[in-house]
Design an enzyme around this catalytic site. Structure first.
Site, PDB file in Angstrom:
ATOM      1  N   HIS A  61      -6.268 -19.142  12.246  1.00  0.00           N
ATOM      2  CA  HIS A  61      -4.903 -18.098  10.831  1.00  0.00           C
ATOM      3  C   HIS A  61      -3.363 -19.102  11.089  1.00  0.00           C
ATOM      4  O   HIS A  61      -2.789 -18.701  12.432  1.00  0.00           O
ATOM      5  CB  HIS A  61      -5.376 -16.612  10.647  1.00  0.00           C
ATOM      6  CG  HIS A  61      -6.052 -15.806  10.718  1.00  0.00           C
ATOM      7  ND1 HIS A  61      -6.987 -15.769   9.003  1.00  0.00           N
ATOM      8  CD2 HIS A  61      -7.055 -15.677  11.266  1.00  0.00           C
ATOM      9  CE1 HIS A  61      -7.742 -14.729   8.909  1.00  0.00           C
ATOM     10  NE2 HIS A  61      -7.983 -14.418  10.792  1.00  0.00           N
ATOM     11  N   ARG A  63      -1.215 -18.826   8.954  1.00  0.00           N
ATOM     12  CA  ARG A  63      -0.393 -18.038   8.021  1.00  0.00           C
ATOM     13  C   ARG A  63       0.882 -19.362   7.266  1.00  0.00           C
ATOM     14  O   ARG A  63       0.902 -18.276   6.503  1.00  0.00           O
ATOM     15  CB  ARG A  63       0.430 -18.287   8.964  1.00  0.00           C
ATOM     16  CG  ARG A  63       0.104 -16.740  10.016  1.00  0.00           C
ATOM     17  CD  ARG A  63      -0.925 -15.579   9.078  1.00  0.00           C
ATOM     18  NE  ARG A  63      -1.388 -14.643  10.774  1.00  0.00           N
ATOM     19  CZ  ARG A  63      -2.322 -14.189   9.718  1.00  0.00           C
ATOM     20  NH1 ARG A  63      -2.945 -13.973   8.991  1.00  0.00           N
ATOM     21  NH2 ARG A  63      -2.913 -12.830  10.966  1.00  0.00           N
ATOM     22  N   ASP A 151     -12.374 -15.347   4.152  1.00  0.00           N
ATOM     23  CA  ASP A 151     -12.003 -14.440   5.859  1.00  0.00           C
ATOM     24  C   ASP A 151     -10.935 -13.401   5.222  1.00  0.00           C
ATOM     25  O   ASP A 151      -9.683 -13.950   4.569  1.00  0.00           O
ATOM     26  CB  ASP A 151     -12.263 -15.205   7.109  1.00  0.00           C
ATOM     27  CG  ASP A 151     -11.628 -14.622   7.847  1.00  0.00           C
ATOM     28  OD1 ASP A 151     -12.437 -13.578   8.434  1.00  0.00           O
ATOM     29  OD2 ASP A 151     -10.855 -14.076   8.545  1.00  0.00           O
ATOM     30  N   ASP A 304     -10.972 -16.381  16.049  1.00  0.00           N
ATOM     31  CA  ASP A 304     -10.095 -15.394  15.537  1.00  0.00           C
ATOM     32  C   ASP A 304      -8.314 -15.770  16.202  1.00  0.00           C
ATOM     33  O   ASP A 304      -7.699 -14.544  15.541  1.00  0.00           O
ATOM     34  CB  ASP A 304     -10.838 -14.126  14.750  1.00  0.00           C
ATOM     35  CG  ASP A 304     -10.055 -13.319  14.027  1.00  0.00           C
ATOM     36  OD1 ASP A 304      -9.709 -14.133  13.266  1.00  0.00           O
ATOM     37  OD2 ASP A 304     -11.058 -12.260  13.698  1.00  0.00           O
ATOM     38  N   PHE A 322      -3.820  -5.944  10.810  1.00  0.00           N
ATOM     39  CA  PHE A 322      -5.197  -5.441  12.432  1.00  0.00           C
ATOM     40  C   PHE A 322      -5.025  -7.435  13.288  1.00  0.00           C
ATOM     41  O   PHE A 322      -4.539  -8.389  12.636  1.00  0.00           O
ATOM     42  CB  PHE A 322      -6.212  -6.151  11.682  1.00  0.00           C
ATOM     43  CG  PHE A 322      -7.105  -4.965  11.059  1.00  0.00           C
ATOM     44  CD1 PHE A 322      -7.737  -4.755  12.057  1.00  0.00           C
ATOM     45  CD2 PHE A 322      -6.886  -4.726   9.888  1.00  0.00           C
ATOM     46  CE1 PHE A 322      -9.010  -2.958  11.932  1.00  0.00           C
ATOM     47  CE2 PHE A 322      -7.452  -3.317   9.466  1.00  0.00           C
ATOM     48  CZ  PHE A 322      -8.216  -2.215  10.194  1.00  0.00           C
ATOM     49  N   GLY A 323      -5.600  -7.969  13.901  1.00  0.00           N
ATOM     50  CA  GLY A 323      -5.434  -9.619  14.835  1.00  0.00           C
ATOM     51  C   GLY A 323      -4.933  -9.730  15.804  1.00  0.00           C
ATOM     52  O   GLY A 323      -4.083  -8.959  16.003  1.00  0.00           O
TER      53      GLY A 323
HETATM   54 ZN   LIG Z   1     -12.519 -11.941   9.376  1.00  0.00          ZN
END
Ligand SMILES: [Zn+2]
Length: 425
Positions: A61, A63, A151, A304, A322-323
């Site tokens: 990600h 962003r 996703d 991820d 989350f993350g």
């Molecule tokens: Zn995901």
């Protein structure tokens, strides 16, 4: 020859560790051998270092656009280069979502201006990832979409997923899925197991993930599509993917470093640096993921990488996003805890981070051979250093691995024949 890496350790095709030289001409690997003639080439001393093809991460990600306070294409690709990655695929849960020619072109323009390494963006399956209207997949492919995914969220309706798979199959593209049935999440923040009860927090049951995967494997079979499962976290998911492969369905899957290394038992308090989606599961899930990777049910490793600000993460597990970040810690963590421990060979780890993801998505990268793109990373396997989030070049410092003692730190990353990151510079 422009550059010559001398006396460096590599893994041979048969898996042995060998010492040799690698010559680079322009953007390509031009020679591999012993005591190659340097001519006027710039010498890179590989003595005591290990050379791998640049890593490939198909799940990050970045962003940008829309979330630049968390990460930008520039900071995220610098973090990737520092972690030894030369090809990454950013997820489309940005603002705007790359769901049309216009929005994908906007993302492509930002990448062209700001990326330090190869960035191959996903486009979404559905408009605004809202799950209601299919994006024009053929148009998006023509404009450079790597593959299609929503996703961040699961595609809730089976019919929507089925039609998207049929459309993707027609144009020979993969559908990549974050598997999560919204009717089975129950507002959960971590795994529905023992830790969430201890901490008094709502749990996400394993079936929220596994039910979607089981559904999608049957849909992929009917549609004749390539279906790739993101960040597998449960033992039931591993089982249904294994069964799907056995039945001849074109299903592939990835697993993250954190799901291979941590379980819910490692969470000691209500701290959102331990909050990610899918959550850390039970010890039996962790063991099933490790077994699934070894037997080929899970095809490769993807981080991820999901940066957030310290403020966003400071509000506790129930409400924080989350993350966790992953690009700067993946190789040292996996090398130290699996290869150095004798659980995996070096070839296994390197393949799961290079040639395996390349093969799954038909990318011409991730191999150390003459004629290949000179995407390379030099790693100091003997360098021991604690993970220190304050030294991350990613804007996201959110990691549960802060303070872990690791070996195997990338020291120089070369992308298309050019040095894009050097330790200490
Ligand atoms: Zn995901």
């Amino acid at each position: 020859m422009d550059k010559l890496i001398q006396g460096v350790q590599m893994v041979s095709e048969s898996g042995e560790l060998i010492i040799g030289d690698v010559g680079i001409t322009g953007n390509l690997i031009s020679e591999i051998g012993n005591e190659l003639n340097a001519g006027n080439a710039e010498i890179i001393n590989g003595n005591g270092l290990f050379l791998s093809p640049g890593f490939i991460d198909v799940h990050v990600h970045l962003r940008q656009p829309g979330g630049e306070h968390k990460e930008t294409i520039e900071s995220g690709t610098l973090a990737a280069a520092k972690g030894g990655y030369t090809t990454i695929c950013p997820m489309p849960n940005t603002r705007p979502v790359p769901d049309t020619i216009e929005t994908l072109t906007l993302v492509n323009d930002l990448i062209a201006k700001n990326a330090l390494i190869r960035v191959l963006p996903y486009a979404s399956i559905t408009i605004r990832q809202a799950g209601k209207e299919q994006a024009n997949l053929a148009e998006l492919k023509e404009h450079g979409a790597f593959a299609f995914t929503d996703d961040g969220v699961g595609v809730q309706e089976a019919g929507m997923m089925y039609e998207a798979m049929q459309a993707a199959a027609k144009i020979n593209m993969a559908v990549v899925a974050h598997c999560e049935d919204n009717s089975l999440i129950y507002g959960g923040a971590l795994h529905e197991g023992t830790k969430n009860k201890e901490l008094g927090l709502p749990g996400i049951p394993s079936i929220a993930e596994s039910v979607h995967i089981a559904r999608d494997i049957l849909l992929a079979e009917a549609a004749g599509a390539h279906y790739h499962v993101c960040h597998v976290s449960t033992k039931e998911s591993v089982r249904v993917i294994r069964d799907g492969k056995k039945a001849g369905v074109h299903v592939t899957a990835e697993v993250s470093p954190h799901h291979l290394l941590l379980s819910e038992n490692d969470i000691t308090k209500d701290n959102a640096d331990w909050k990610m989606n899918p959550p850390l599961r039970g010890q039996d899930d962790l063991e099933a993921l490790r077994a699934g990777l070894l037997d080929g049910t899970l095809d490769f490793i993807a981080t991820d990488h999901a940066p957030h600000t310290a403020e966003e993460k400071a509000v506790g597990m129930k409400t924080a996003p989350f993350g966790i970040t992953g690009l700067e810690t993946a190789f040292p963590l996996l090398y130290t805890n699996f290869v150095k421990e004798g659980i995996w060979t070096m070839k296994q780890l390197i393949d799961w981070m290079t040639s395996k993801p390349a093969d799954v998505f038909n990318l011409p990268y991730g191999k150390l051979e003459v004629g290949a793109e000179a995407d390379l990373v030099l790693i100091d396997l003997n360098k021991e250093q604690k993970i220190d989030r304050s030294t991350f070049v990613s804007l996201g410092k959110n990691t549960p691995f802060d303070g872990w003692d690791c070996f195997g730190w990338p020291v120089t990353t070369i992308y298309g024949g050019k040095v894009v990151w050097e330790d200490g510079k």
